[in-house]
Motif scaffolding. Structure first.
Motif, mmCIF file in Angstrom:
data_model
loop_
_atom_site.group_PDB
_atom_site.id
_atom_site.type_symbol
_atom_site.label_atom_id
_atom_site.label_comp_id
_atom_site.label_asym_id
_atom_site.label_seq_id
_atom_site.Cartn_x
_atom_site.Cartn_y
_atom_site.Cartn_z
ATOM 1 N N GLN A 134 0.848 -1.191 0.000
ATOM 2 C CA GLN A 134 0.000 0.000 0.000
ATOM 3 C C GLN A 134 0.883 1.240 0.000
ATOM 4 O O GLN A 134 1.530 1.566 0.991
ATOM 5 N N TRP A 135 0.918 1.947 -1.123
ATOM 6 C CA TRP A 135 1.713 3.159 -1.251
ATOM 7 C C TRP A 135 0.919 4.351 -0.730
ATOM 8 O O TRP A 135 -0.262 4.491 -1.013
ATOM 9 N N PHE A 136 1.590 5.219 -0.001
ATOM 10 C CA PHE A 136 0.989 6.488 0.380
ATOM 11 C C PHE A 136 1.079 7.416 -0.828
ATOM 12 O O PHE A 136 2.099 7.457 -1.511
ATOM 13 N N GLN A 137 0.050 8.157 -1.094
ATOM 14 C CA GLN A 137 -0.005 9.032 -2.273
ATOM 15 C C GLN A 137 0.566 10.419 -1.948
ATOM 16 O O GLN A 137 -0.156 11.363 -1.686
ATOM 17 N N TRP A 138 1.910 10.522 -1.978
ATOM 18 C CA TRP A 138 2.558 11.800 -1.712
ATOM 19 C C TRP A 138 2.296 12.796 -2.844
ATOM 20 O O TRP A 138 2.297 12.420 -4.008
ATOM 21 N N GLY A 139 2.087 14.028 -2.479
ATOM 22 C CA GLY A 139 1.934 15.140 -3.406
ATOM 23 C C GLY A 139 2.308 16.420 -2.671
ATOM 24 O O GLY A 139 2.613 16.400 -1.479
ATOM 25 N N ILE A 140 2.268 17.537 -3.350
ATOM 26 C CA ILE A 140 2.629 18.831 -2.749
ATOM 27 C C ILE A 140 1.751 19.128 -1.528
ATOM 28 O O ILE A 140 2.244 19.563 -0.489
ATOM 29 N N LYS A 141 0.467 18.882 -1.653
ATOM 30 C CA LYS A 141 -0.473 19.134 -0.553
ATOM 31 C C LYS A 141 -0.097 18.315 0.684
ATOM 32 O O LYS A 141 -0.088 18.821 1.808
ATOM 33 N N GLU A 142 0.251 17.037 0.490
ATOM 34 C CA GLU A 142 0.601 16.162 1.612
ATOM 35 C C GLU A 142 1.926 16.581 2.253
ATOM 36 O O GLU A 142 2.084 16.519 3.473
ATOM 37 N N ILE A 143 2.881 17.013 1.434
ATOM 38 C CA ILE A 143 4.170 17.480 1.956
ATOM 39 C C ILE A 143 3.953 18.668 2.897
ATOM 40 O O ILE A 143 4.497 18.707 4.010
ATOM 41 N N HIS A 144 3.137 19.621 2.476
ATOM 42 C CA HIS A 144 2.855 20.787 3.319
ATOM 43 C C HIS A 144 1.983 20.426 4.516
ATOM 44 O O HIS A 144 2.177 20.978 5.607
ATOM 45 N N TYR A 145 1.052 19.508 4.345
ATOM 46 C CA TYR A 145 0.212 19.064 5.464
ATOM 47 C C TYR A 145 1.076 18.486 6.587
ATOM 48 O O TYR A 145 0.925 18.843 7.758
ATOM 49 N N PHE A 146 1.989 17.569 6.222
ATOM 50 C CA PHE A 146 2.830 16.963 7.247
ATOM 51 C C PHE A 146 3.832 17.951 7.827
ATOM 52 O O PHE A 146 4.216 17.820 8.995
ATOM 53 N N ALA A 147 4.232 18.957 7.079
ATOM 54 C CA ALA A 147 5.083 20.022 7.634
ATOM 55 C C ALA A 147 4.336 20.733 8.761
ATOM 56 O O ALA A 147 4.896 20.957 9.845
ATOM 57 N N ARG A 148 3.086 21.079 8.521
ATOM 58 C CA ARG A 148 2.285 21.740 9.570
ATOM 59 C C ARG A 148 2.077 20.809 10.756
ATOM 60 O O ARG A 148 2.228 21.217 11.912
ATOM 61 N N LEU A 149 1.741 19.559 10.480
ATOM 62 C CA LEU A 149 1.468 18.585 11.538
ATOM 63 C C LEU A 149 2.697 18.349 12.418
ATOM 64 O O LEU A 149 2.597 18.241 13.637
ATOM 65 N N MET A 150 3.873 18.289 11.800
ATOM 66 C CA MET A 150 5.118 17.984 12.520
ATOM 67 C C MET A 150 5.874 19.231 12.977
ATOM 68 O O MET A 150 6.936 19.124 13.581
ATOM 69 N N ASP A 151 5.342 20.402 12.655
ATOM 70 C CA ASP A 151 5.992 21.675 12.981
ATOM 71 C C ASP A 151 7.365 21.789 12.312
ATOM 72 O O ASP A 151 8.361 22.165 12.922
ATOM 73 N N PHE A 152 7.391 21.441 11.026
ATOM 74 C CA PHE A 152 8.567 21.568 10.181
ATOM 75 C C PHE A 152 8.403 22.779 9.267
ATOM 76 O O PHE A 152 7.288 23.181 8.964
ATOM 77 N N GLU A 153 9.517 23.306 8.795
ATOM 78 C CA GLU A 153 9.510 24.252 7.683
ATOM 79 C C GLU A 153 9.837 23.443 6.433
ATOM 80 O O GLU A 153 10.684 22.549 6.480
#
Length: 190
Positions: A134-153
């Motif tokens: 089962q592949w996770f569907q990475w995209g630009i939206k997901e990259i930014h979502y996880f940045a916010r969730l993890m408190d990353f820049e």
């Protein structure tokens, strides 16, 4: 839920490394990371351990490949909290659903020092030969979502297209013609 048996079978019997063909997440990362002069680097899911001997102070782990310094998965890796200046997760946080990815990100982030960098690669889909994975569907939206969730820049994002090398490679076996490569920076604690 990740089917670890299917994933292990895929990597042991079907997958072949083509990192030498990757413009943004192959050899060029050596220069980028070495410029940072990191005291400790973790290659999370290092596979064939491509960067060993090229990046000083690097320790790689992987649940499948014997080339790893430590044979284990994310949740069994023996690293202390905030011990790494740099973490590579070049395709190793690419499995399961949203919650699976969030749990892997939380675990791996725990090893990263404030101000540290995490270089990632994620694909929006898999290979023709990856039955049961089962592949996770990475995209630009997901990259930014996880940045916010993890408190990353998000420092940068690149789109990396599949190339075919002189050996033919295995990239033509992929469903998608590209993957994303990006760099997160863990925010400093104020």
């Amino acid at each position: 839920m990740i089917d670890q048996k299917a994933q292990d079978d895929f990597f042991r019997n079907h997958w072949r490394s083509n990192i030498h063909l990757f413009k943004h997440s192959g050899e060029n990362l050596v220069k980028i990371i070495n410029k940072l002069k990191p005291k400790f680097v973790i290659d999370a899911g290092c596979a064939i351990h491509y960067f060993k001997g090229k990046i000083p102070n690097l320790v790689g782990y992987d649940p499948v490949f014997k080339e790893a310094d430590i044979v284990c998965g994310h949740f069994d890796a023996p690293f202390k909290s905030e011990c790494a200046d740099v973490i590579l997760a070049l395709g190793s946080i690419n499995w399961g659903n949203h919650d699976d990815v969030a749990n892997m990100m939380i675990k791996v982030k725990s090893w990263l020092k404030p101000g540290g960098r995490m270089f990632m690669r994620g694909a929006p889909g898999g290979y023709k030969s990856d039955k049961g994975v089962q592949w996770f569907q990475w995209g630009i939206k997901e990259i930014h979502y996880f940045a916010r969730l993890m408190d990353f820049e998000v420092e940068w994002i690149e789109l990396e297209h599949n190339l075919t090398g002189p050996d033919g490679g295995t990239l033509p076996d992929r469903f998608w013609p590209h993957r994303y490569v990006w760099c997160y920076k863990r925010k400093l604690i104020k």
